[in-house]
Write an enzyme that holds these catalytic residues in place. Sequence first.
Site, PDB file in Angstrom:
ATOM      1  N   ASP A   1      68.668  40.950 -25.205  1.00  0.00           N
ATOM      2  CA  ASP A   1      69.274  41.553 -24.032  1.00  0.00           C
ATOM      3  C   ASP A   1      68.280  42.598 -23.525  1.00  0.00           C
ATOM      4  O   ASP A   1      67.418  43.084 -24.276  1.00  0.00           O
ATOM      5  CB  ASP A   1      70.623  42.202 -24.384  1.00  0.00           C
ATOM      6  CG  ASP A   1      71.509  42.387 -23.168  1.00  0.00           C
ATOM      7  OD1 ASP A   1      70.997  42.318 -22.026  1.00  0.00           O
ATOM      8  OD2 ASP A   1      72.724  42.612 -23.341  1.00  0.00           O
ATOM      9  N   TRP A   2      68.383  42.934 -22.266  1.00  0.00           N
ATOM     10  CA  TRP A   2      67.370  43.781 -21.641  1.00  0.00           C
ATOM     11  C   TRP A   2      67.410  45.187 -22.251  1.00  0.00           C
ATOM     12  O   TRP A   2      68.352  45.943 -22.050  1.00  0.00           O
ATOM     13  CB  TRP A   2      67.593  43.805 -20.140  1.00  0.00           C
ATOM     14  CG  TRP A   2      66.839  42.758 -19.378  1.00  0.00           C
ATOM     15  CD1 TRP A   2      66.014  42.971 -18.307  1.00  0.00           C
ATOM     16  CD2 TRP A   2      66.796  41.342 -19.614  1.00  0.00           C
ATOM     17  NE1 TRP A   2      65.468  41.776 -17.874  1.00  0.00           N
ATOM     18  CE2 TRP A   2      65.929  40.763 -18.649  1.00  0.00           C
ATOM     19  CE3 TRP A   2      67.389  40.503 -20.549  1.00  0.00           C
ATOM     20  CZ2 TRP A   2      65.659  39.399 -18.600  1.00  0.00           C
ATOM     21  CZ3 TRP A   2      67.124  39.141 -20.505  1.00  0.00           C
ATOM     22  CH2 TRP A   2      66.275  38.601 -19.543  1.00  0.00           C
TER      23      TRP A   2
END
Length: 756
Positions: free
Chosen positions: A230-231
Amino acid sequence: MTDIDAIVADLTLPEKASLTSGASFWYTKPVERAGIPAIMLTDGPHGLRKQAEGGDHLGLGSSVPATCFPPAVGLGSSWDTDLVRRVGEALGTETAIENVGVLLGPGVNIKRSPLCGRNFEYLSEDPILAGVLGAAYVDGVQSKGVGTSLKHFAANNQEDDRMRASSDVDPRPLREIYLRAFQRVVEDAQPWTVMCSYNRINGVYASEDPWLLTQVLRDEWGFEGLVVSDWGAVNERVAALAAGLDLEMPSSNGRTDAEIVAAVAAGRLGEDAVDRAAVRVIDLVRKVEAGAGRIAGPLDVDAHHALAREAAGRSMVLLRNEGDLLPLATDASIAVIGAFAAKPRYQGAGSSMINPTRLDVALDEIRALADGEVTFSEGFSTGLDVSEQESARLRDEAVAAASGASVAVLFLGLPARLESEGYDRDDIDLPVDQLALVDAVLAVQPNTVVVLSNGGVVALPFADRVPAILEGWLLGQAGGGATADVLFGVVNPSGKLTETIPLRLADTPAYLDFPGEFSHVRYGEGLFVGYRWYDARGLDVAFPFGHGLSYTTFAYRDAAASVTAHGDIEVRVTVTNTGAVRGREVVQVYTSLPGSIVQRPVRELKAFASVALGAGESREVVLTVRRTDLAYWDVRIDRWVVEGGSYAVAVAASSRDVRATQEVEVAGDAVRVPLSRSSSIGEVMADPVAGPMVQAAFASMASSLGDVSSIMPEGVSMEKMMQSFPIGRVTMMAGDSVTPEMIDGLIATANGAASA
């Protein structure tokens, strides 16, 4: 050696390391001399959020216009794999037209608590339902030559402290509830990527957990794709790469690439780990290249909007319809009340915010279908700092309009600020001014319909007083038209609840353990999430899991269940539309095993089917309960086990509306836990080899002790007292008649016979 292996063999270590992190917010790094281009990954899941310039993960920047389909909270309520697949195909088409390689979705995390601010992005409180629908989504998107990203892996069930919190979960609920949907999607649909979550699981960051990313995901489930963070989820890049995280997003401006190179040089990381990740990145790039150009624009905006309207209509759940108040007559005089009728709340806030190609407004669509007078009153304000005088004025105007109409339609719901990615809700209540509005309108207008707009469950204290309630969730850009369609009967509602609506927050399973403390969240409810909790405790609910009404009625008959040659359970039931209009029913199958050796819920969903029927039409519906879905996770041997026995197979219209039950005998898996000194006497007695030997020894001991019944209270069983006593400690009571060597010999004989 494959072509990709040959490419990797020709790359330098810095080039290989560079492939494992982003070039920018949305793009991977190219290696131009090797013919490896950059590809774009961007947000979904219910629409394409392609930002023209720059990038952010909070929905702050603008993005290209795209169809905003119903978010998962709505679409999941259709319980229809074909519809979800068609929406996936449309999403894949839009993604391909915009030259995006991977659409970041679906989200299949379990709705552990109604307070989770991101529940609108997830499908259900049940893992089978979430997994089956998630697989349909992946199939649809990837059929268009673009990839998906199954997220957020794993046990990411709250937004509070999401970057650090540890989801502390016991093995059985982790496997049976929180990982099961992911497993179903991976094994059935093979998403091109899996996105690891921000949180820790039992103290270990998901991004650097080899058990999660390699042992479970790849070795057990057979995942063939790439794991992307995930970012901003990577805590320590070298540890993450070694654990099985292939691609860090977004760009670290080369900092973590240098860390990888330095770790290899220092001998702290094997270069083979870098090679594996580079192979997976290139494999993803090749898949994207193969799909590029298959679909050319321009987008058929009208066709996709029509599909969004169909999906939205199928997403609505008719919770209540006393006196058949719905559907409305087109010539009725209607007082439309509520700010959401004119300014729709149709999607959640955060990274999934879509710039819609158009936006239907419910008030306009109602007027388009109605022949009678339609008035509008705002009723309440969704803004902050609204004075009591202003609230009273808006409420009085609405009451006046309602009293002069033949029916009032109240559009209630949660303002966007109350639920969003990044933070959780404080309660499950509708705003107080909306509740006051309901009371005031009901006082003058008994024919009142409530239409809800909310991304997470809300309490409905008026449920027994309002004759008709439509749960509209968040319906995407065409939700306004779909709402009008359902209100007037153009569309017969067929949605079913994918999560329980409780009477109050204090009744919910995670109430005492949400959101945790000091970055630890104890999943103390164990297996009993959602309806499993309410059923086990016998709690009343506002509306149960699987509930949803129709403008027609359905009868079930001739239910039968049998075990197939493959060990699955085939369920057959004839469903008849007993009403006067065409409708759609969702048939649900639940199983239970009375007398199980392990703790189990009262019943668990194992299969479902959506079937459309004309008025008076009957159809036999065939459903399959997979044998693997009957299994529980045996913590003694760390594997799935199907327990043998007589299973109750319930055919139902909801988790609390069982129409028929069949008993089916299922053969169990062979399980033997090796005996040891720690094994209880009861476990040893149950062993086919050791049991008779111990029985004889105990008989000898009993005769030497004489009759002890005279000194035992009446009814007290010596045998029961000894059941849980470790066999290795018998020596303390038996004196010289039983020695440790004798016990070890007994154990060795039994274990040897079992392995022979």
